[in-house]
Write a protein that holds these residues in place. Sequence first.
Motif, mmCIF file in Angstrom:
data_model
loop_
_atom_site.group_PDB
_atom_site.id
_atom_site.type_symbol
_atom_site.label_atom_id
_atom_site.label_comp_id
_atom_site.label_asym_id
_atom_site.label_seq_id
_atom_site.Cartn_x
_atom_site.Cartn_y
_atom_site.Cartn_z
ATOM 1 N N ILE A 180 0.922 -1.223 0.061
ATOM 2 C CA ILE A 180 -0.262 -0.084 0.037
ATOM 3 C C ILE A 180 0.915 1.257 -0.022
ATOM 4 C CG2 ILE A 180 -1.641 1.487 1.401
ATOM 5 C CD1 ILE A 180 -3.051 -1.215 2.347
ATOM 6 N N LEU A 181 2.039 1.139 0.758
ATOM 7 C CA LEU A 181 2.872 2.288 1.027
ATOM 8 C C LEU A 181 3.498 2.609 -0.361
ATOM 9 C CD1 LEU A 181 4.847 2.078 4.130
ATOM 10 C CD2 LEU A 181 2.836 3.252 3.825
ATOM 11 N N VAL A 182 4.059 1.636 -0.920
ATOM 12 C CA VAL A 182 4.693 2.109 -2.451
ATOM 13 C C VAL A 182 3.936 2.479 -3.271
ATOM 14 C CG1 VAL A 182 6.048 0.395 -4.178
ATOM 15 C CG2 VAL A 182 6.430 0.239 -1.743
ATOM 16 N N SER A 183 2.566 1.686 -3.519
ATOM 17 C CA SER A 183 1.871 2.144 -4.661
ATOM 18 C C SER A 183 1.337 3.366 -4.306
ATOM 19 C CB SER A 183 0.497 1.050 -4.563
ATOM 20 O OG SER A 183 -0.299 1.536 -5.737
ATOM 21 N N ALA A 184 0.777 3.969 -3.013
ATOM 22 C CA ALA A 184 0.271 5.273 -2.879
ATOM 23 C C ALA A 184 1.437 6.316 -2.996
ATOM 24 C CB ALA A 184 -0.062 5.380 -1.097
ATOM 25 N N TRP A 185 2.738 6.036 -2.716
ATOM 26 C CA TRP A 185 3.852 6.819 -3.155
ATOM 27 C C TRP A 185 4.037 7.072 -4.666
ATOM 28 C CZ3 TRP A 185 8.933 5.357 -5.075
ATOM 29 C CH2 TRP A 185 9.821 6.377 -5.243
ATOM 30 N N HIS A 186 3.894 6.104 -5.388
ATOM 31 C CA HIS A 186 4.119 6.225 -6.807
ATOM 32 C C HIS A 186 2.940 7.158 -7.404
ATOM 33 C CE1 HIS A 186 7.398 3.649 -8.098
ATOM 34 N NE2 HIS A 186 6.983 2.821 -7.311
ATOM 35 N N PHE A 187 1.774 6.653 -6.890
ATOM 36 C CA PHE A 187 0.512 7.704 -7.337
ATOM 37 C C PHE A 187 0.671 9.025 -6.902
ATOM 38 C CE2 PHE A 187 -4.148 8.368 -6.768
ATOM 39 C CZ PHE A 187 -4.525 8.224 -8.218
ATOM 40 N N PHE A 188 0.952 9.342 -5.675
ATOM 41 C CA PHE A 188 0.956 10.901 -5.295
ATOM 42 C C PHE A 188 1.726 11.585 -5.861
ATOM 43 C CE2 PHE A 188 -1.652 13.034 -2.199
ATOM 44 C CZ PHE A 188 -0.905 14.243 -1.743
ATOM 45 N N LEU A 195 8.145 14.509 -3.859
ATOM 46 C CA LEU A 195 8.159 13.518 -2.571
ATOM 47 C C LEU A 195 8.546 12.308 -2.405
ATOM 48 C CD1 LEU A 195 5.868 13.262 -0.222
ATOM 49 C CD2 LEU A 195 4.357 12.075 -1.566
ATOM 50 N N SER A 196 9.533 12.255 -1.355
ATOM 51 C CA SER A 196 10.490 10.907 -1.406
ATOM 52 C C SER A 196 9.653 9.882 -0.693
ATOM 53 C CB SER A 196 11.571 11.310 -0.636
ATOM 54 O OG SER A 196 11.318 11.542 0.891
ATOM 55 N N PHE A 197 9.837 8.674 -1.047
ATOM 56 C CA PHE A 197 9.434 7.618 -0.473
ATOM 57 C C PHE A 197 9.693 7.431 1.211
ATOM 58 C CE2 PHE A 197 9.727 2.704 1.009
ATOM 59 C CZ PHE A 197 8.156 2.667 0.830
ATOM 60 N N GLN A 198 10.765 8.037 1.378
ATOM 61 C CA GLN A 198 11.000 7.939 3.056
ATOM 62 C C GLN A 198 10.188 8.998 3.827
ATOM 63 O OE1 GLN A 198 13.934 6.440 4.542
ATOM 64 N NE2 GLN A 198 13.154 7.316 6.581
ATOM 65 N N GLU A 199 9.803 9.908 3.178
ATOM 66 C CA GLU A 199 8.579 10.826 3.681
ATOM 67 C C GLU A 199 7.175 10.169 3.835
ATOM 68 O OE1 GLU A 199 9.559 15.333 2.381
ATOM 69 O OE2 GLU A 199 9.082 14.020 0.614
ATOM 70 N N VAL A 200 7.161 9.362 2.931
ATOM 71 C CA VAL A 200 5.697 8.602 2.830
ATOM 72 C C VAL A 200 5.908 7.544 3.900
ATOM 73 C CG1 VAL A 200 4.274 7.068 1.603
ATOM 74 C CG2 VAL A 200 4.849 9.220 0.494
ATOM 75 N N PHE A 201 6.989 6.630 3.991
ATOM 76 C CA PHE A 201 7.225 5.826 4.918
ATOM 77 C C PHE A 201 7.112 6.542 6.413
ATOM 78 C CE2 PHE A 201 10.438 3.647 7.771
ATOM 79 C CZ PHE A 201 9.751 2.280 7.751
ATOM 80 N N GLU A 202 7.813 7.637 6.747
ATOM 81 C CA GLU A 202 7.931 8.056 7.983
ATOM 82 C C GLU A 202 6.498 8.543 8.498
ATOM 83 O OE1 GLU A 202 10.915 10.932 7.965
ATOM 84 O OE2 GLU A 202 12.567 9.682 7.872
ATOM 85 N N ALA A 203 5.685 8.989 7.494
ATOM 86 C CA ALA A 203 4.296 9.801 7.847
ATOM 87 C C ALA A 203 3.427 8.455 8.111
ATOM 88 C CB ALA A 203 3.801 10.449 6.830
ATOM 89 N N ALA A 204 3.510 7.302 7.329
ATOM 90 C CA ALA A 204 2.767 6.216 7.386
ATOM 91 C C ALA A 204 3.062 5.522 9.074
ATOM 92 C CB ALA A 204 2.896 5.110 6.420
ATOM 93 N N CYS A 205 4.250 5.397 9.190
ATOM 94 C CA CYS A 205 4.558 4.786 10.450
ATOM 95 C C CYS A 205 4.004 5.440 11.742
ATOM 96 C CB CYS A 205 6.022 4.622 10.654
ATOM 97 S SG CYS A 205 6.661 3.594 9.635
ATOM 98 N N ASP A 206 3.852 6.957 11.485
ATOM 99 C CA ASP A 206 3.177 7.757 12.625
ATOM 100 C C ASP A 206 1.612 7.998 12.137
ATOM 101 O OD1 ASP A 206 3.556 9.430 14.493
ATOM 102 O OD2 ASP A 206 3.557 11.228 13.532
ATOM 103 N N GLY A 207 1.121 6.972 11.554
ATOM 104 C CA GLY A 207 -0.319 7.109 11.268
ATOM 105 C C GLY A 207 -0.804 7.950 10.338
ATOM 106 N N PHE A 322 8.312 -1.269 9.816
ATOM 107 C CA PHE A 322 7.023 -1.252 9.715
ATOM 108 C C PHE A 322 6.099 -2.601 10.015
ATOM 109 C CE2 PHE A 322 3.346 -0.996 6.683
ATOM 110 C CZ PHE A 322 2.939 0.346 7.017
ATOM 111 N N ASP A 323 6.803 -3.522 9.927
ATOM 112 C CA ASP A 323 6.180 -4.907 10.148
ATOM 113 C C ASP A 323 6.008 -5.101 11.494
ATOM 114 O OD1 ASP A 323 5.974 -5.985 7.530
ATOM 115 O OD2 ASP A 323 7.826 -7.212 7.706
ATOM 116 N N THR A 324 6.961 -4.416 12.438
ATOM 117 C CA THR A 324 6.805 -4.569 13.887
ATOM 118 C C THR A 324 5.546 -3.761 14.293
ATOM 119 O OG1 THR A 324 9.109 -4.954 14.274
ATOM 120 C CG2 THR A 324 7.705 -3.982 16.028
#
Length: 338
Positions: A180-188, A195-207, A322-324
Motif C-alpha cells: 500500500i505504501l509503495v503504490s500510494a507513493w508512486h500515485f501521489f 515527494l520521497s518514499f522516505q517521507e511517505v514511509f515516516e508519515a505512515a509509521c506515524d499514522g 513497519f512490520d513490527t
Amino acid sequence: MAAPSKPQHGAIGPVPFKDVIGDAMAQRSSPEEEYAGVVSSLPSYPKLRLRHYQGMWLMEYTLPGIMAIQRSFVPRRHGDVVLASPGKCGTTWLKALAFAVLARGAYSPASDRHPLLRLNPHDCVPFMEGAISEGWGGKIDELPSPRLMSTHMQHAALPKSIADEPGCKVVYICREPKDILVSAWHFFRIIEPDLSFQEVFEAACDGKFLTGAIWDHIIGYWNACKANPEKVLFLVYEDLLRDPANIVRKLADFLGQPFSSTEEEAGLVTDIVRLCSFENLKSLEVNKMGEASFAFPNASYFRKGKAGDWKIHMTPEMVECFDTIVKEKMHGSGLVFA
C-alpha cells in the motif's frame, strides 16, 4: 469511440456514473464553501495535504464530501453497494469487477459495447466523498437502484446510514500494507513529484496516511466483517490476483446475484474476468488518456498490478520497523498478511 450501449429491456443496473452526469456542469452544487472554514481550521500535514479530522489524518480535498456524507447520506434500503478500501489496494479492479457482475443483466461482459470498454472504472463507479466534494452529490442521489459507489472512509467514519442499514452492503478490499505504501507513493508523486518514499514511509509509521492509519482502516472493516459477514465482505488483493474467478463468484453470491448454472456454462465468469483483467483494462485507449478526477490521469490507475513491489523500495530496516508496527497494531485480530 463507440456510442454508449443501451441496457437490455427490463435489466437492472447499475449504470455508469459518467453517463448520468453527462455535461450537466451547471447542476453542480459543491459543499466546499460550506465546510471551508471547518476544514481550514483543522491541524494540517502539508507534505501529504492531510488534515486531522475525527482522530484521523485524511486527504484535505475529500473532507467536504466526508462531512456532507456523515451529515446527510441516505442509502436506498435495498440494493445499495459500497466498495471500500484504504486506496491503492486494487480499488480500480474491484470497481470494474463489481460493475460487471451487478450490471451483467444489462451489459453482456462479452459485448464490444460494454461501458468498461469506453469508460475508466472510476467513471462507472463514483468515489463518494470525491464526487460530493466536486459537487456531484445530487447526481449520486439520481442514480437508479441498485447504486454502486465507493469510499476510502474508515469504517469508524461511516455514517450510520451506511454502517447500520441492513439493505446497504459493503465490499472491502485491502492488501499487504507495505505494498500500500509503495503504490500510494508512486500515485501521489503525480501531483507531488518531489515527494520521497522516505517521507511517505515516516508519515505512515506515524499514522499519517492518505485515508488514515493503514492498520486502523483494515482492522475496522475486518472487525465489521467478523461481526456481520452478511453485511461486510472482506477481500484481499493477493487472493484476487491468485484466483480472480473465485472472487468474482464470491462477490456475486454476497451481493445476492449468484451465477446460475446457465451463466456458468456460458462462460460468463470467464468473460467478466477477461474483461476486467489488468492487462485488458490497461490496453484500452480510454485508460491511456484523460482523467477520471482530481488531476490523476486514467493511466495512473494501471501501474503494475502485481504484489511484492515493496521488496524493491524498502530497506531491511524499513521492513522490520513497519512490520513490527503493523503486527503490534493488529495483535489479537487474527488477520495475517502472507
